[in-house]
Design a protein around this motif. Sequence first.
Motif, PDB file in Angstrom:
ATOM      1  N   TYR A  82      50.408 -11.415  10.316  1.00  0.00           N
ATOM      2  CA  TYR A  82      50.926 -10.235  11.004  1.00  0.00           C
ATOM      3  C   TYR A  82      52.455 -10.226  11.008  1.00  0.00           C
ATOM      4  O   TYR A  82      53.072  -9.161  10.935  1.00  0.00           O
ATOM      5  N   LEU A  85      53.357  -8.672   7.925  1.00  0.00           N
ATOM      6  CA  LEU A  85      53.209  -7.220   8.035  1.00  0.00           C
ATOM      7  C   LEU A  85      54.443  -6.591   8.670  1.00  0.00           C
ATOM      8  O   LEU A  85      54.943  -5.550   8.227  1.00  0.00           O
ATOM      9  N   GLY A  89      57.061  -3.927   7.174  1.00  0.00           N
ATOM     10  CA  GLY A  89      57.389  -2.684   7.857  1.00  0.00           C
ATOM     11  C   GLY A  89      58.893  -2.491   7.974  1.00  0.00           C
ATOM     12  O   GLY A  89      59.413  -1.382   7.774  1.00  0.00           O
ATOM     13  N   ASP A 101      55.445  -1.323   1.136  1.00  0.00           N
ATOM     14  CA  ASP A 101      54.248  -0.623   1.608  1.00  0.00           C
ATOM     15  C   ASP A 101      52.999  -1.112   0.884  1.00  0.00           C
ATOM     16  O   ASP A 101      51.932  -1.268   1.499  1.00  0.00           O
ATOM     17  N   ALA A 104      52.160  -4.538   2.349  1.00  0.00           N
ATOM     18  CA  ALA A 104      51.560  -4.415   3.678  1.00  0.00           C
ATOM     19  C   ALA A 104      50.105  -3.968   3.588  1.00  0.00           C
ATOM     20  O   ALA A 104      49.244  -4.473   4.317  1.00  0.00           O
ATOM     21  N   GLY A 108      47.080  -6.516   5.081  1.00  0.00           N
ATOM     22  CA  GLY A 108      46.267  -6.121   6.221  1.00  0.00           C
ATOM     23  C   GLY A 108      44.823  -6.577   6.167  1.00  0.00           C
ATOM     24  O   GLY A 108      44.335  -7.243   7.105  1.00  0.00           O
ATOM     25  N   TYR A 150      45.394  -5.336  13.372  1.00  0.00           N
ATOM     26  CA  TYR A 150      45.133  -5.361  11.929  1.00  0.00           C
ATOM     27  C   TYR A 150      44.250  -4.177  11.522  1.00  0.00           C
ATOM     28  O   TYR A 150      44.533  -3.484  10.529  1.00  0.00           O
ATOM     29  N   HIS A 153      46.167  -0.987  11.574  1.00  0.00           N
ATOM     30  CA  HIS A 153      47.063  -0.888  10.417  1.00  0.00           C
ATOM     31  C   HIS A 153      46.291  -0.457   9.183  1.00  0.00           C
ATOM     32  O   HIS A 153      46.739   0.432   8.430  1.00  0.00           O
ATOM     33  N   ALA A 170      51.895   3.111   9.541  1.00  0.00           N
ATOM     34  CA  ALA A 170      51.439   1.724   9.578  1.00  0.00           C
ATOM     35  C   ALA A 170      52.611   0.766   9.768  1.00  0.00           C
ATOM     36  O   ALA A 170      52.484  -0.242  10.472  1.00  0.00           O
ATOM     37  N   LEU A 173      53.536   0.788  13.425  1.00  0.00           N
ATOM     38  CA  LEU A 173      52.552   0.010  14.192  1.00  0.00           C
ATOM     39  C   LEU A 173      52.774  -1.482  13.991  1.00  0.00           C
ATOM     40  O   LEU A 173      52.689  -2.267  14.952  1.00  0.00           O
ATOM     41  N   ALA A 174      53.053  -1.905  12.763  1.00  0.00           N
ATOM     42  CA  ALA A 174      53.262  -3.330  12.487  1.00  0.00           C
ATOM     43  C   ALA A 174      54.437  -3.875  13.285  1.00  0.00           C
ATOM     44  O   ALA A 174      54.359  -4.974  13.853  1.00  0.00           O
TER      45      ALA A 174
END
Length: 258
Positions: A82, A85, A89, A101, A104, A108, A150, A153, A170, A173-174
């Motif tokens: 994470y 991730l 981000g 991107d 990521a 995920g 996760y 995402h 996403a 959010l990460a």
Amino acid sequence: MFASFASGSASVGGLLHRFANPGRFLRVGVWLQPVLTWPALLLTAAGLAWGLFLSPADWQQGDAVRIMYVHVPAAWLASLGYAALAVCGLLSLVWKHPLADLAAAEIGPVGACITGVCLASGSLWGRPMWGAWWVWDARLTSVLVLFFLYLGHIALVRAFDDPRRGARAAAILALAGAVDLPIIKFSVQWWNTLHQPDSITLTGAPTMSMSMLWPLLVCTLGFSLGFAAIVLARLRAAVMESRTRTLLLAPSRAARAA
């Protein structure tokens, strides 16, 4: 000061973009894939055999302690994945990194799977130790939240017709979900929980026997290399799929332009 910060940010961005060329990435990936995959397989097999069959049982927990040779590496990688991730981000939102991107999107699902392994193995370990498959312990609950982050995402990446909108949502959010990582790490210090304190820290000596620590370290290294190898394989496939899609759509775009 602001000028120097802007200059430093630009230089970092330039360095990152230099290594983001898809063709260069694929060439490096071809070399790097076996370097990660074969040591991962060998170390994981050796570590599990050492831990599950050759290491001693714990004087309190007995043979149930052997679950840690899967649970501890999985827990480590759940948080590390994470964190990766969140870094992707940041690279996407700030420096518009062309591979961030894609990376990521491939991290995920792998991170969600390893977090699921962490939760399942922890449940198996908790049943003989606590007398229950699940308790709303601070660390268990925060890892469950990580699992849902996760899944969120993964859903956001695929929730929009425009892939760029999904990737941006996403990425946000990460970054926002990264606040859960210190909660997971320090939950056993901040709250009175059933979960045992960390046996390995940067500031003190390990609290476990070296005959258990060494196979655990081997397993952790093997799992980590395996995680990286799976993500690299998925990312290479995603880059090749993206390039193929671009080549297939090029004639139609040229026809419309004409």
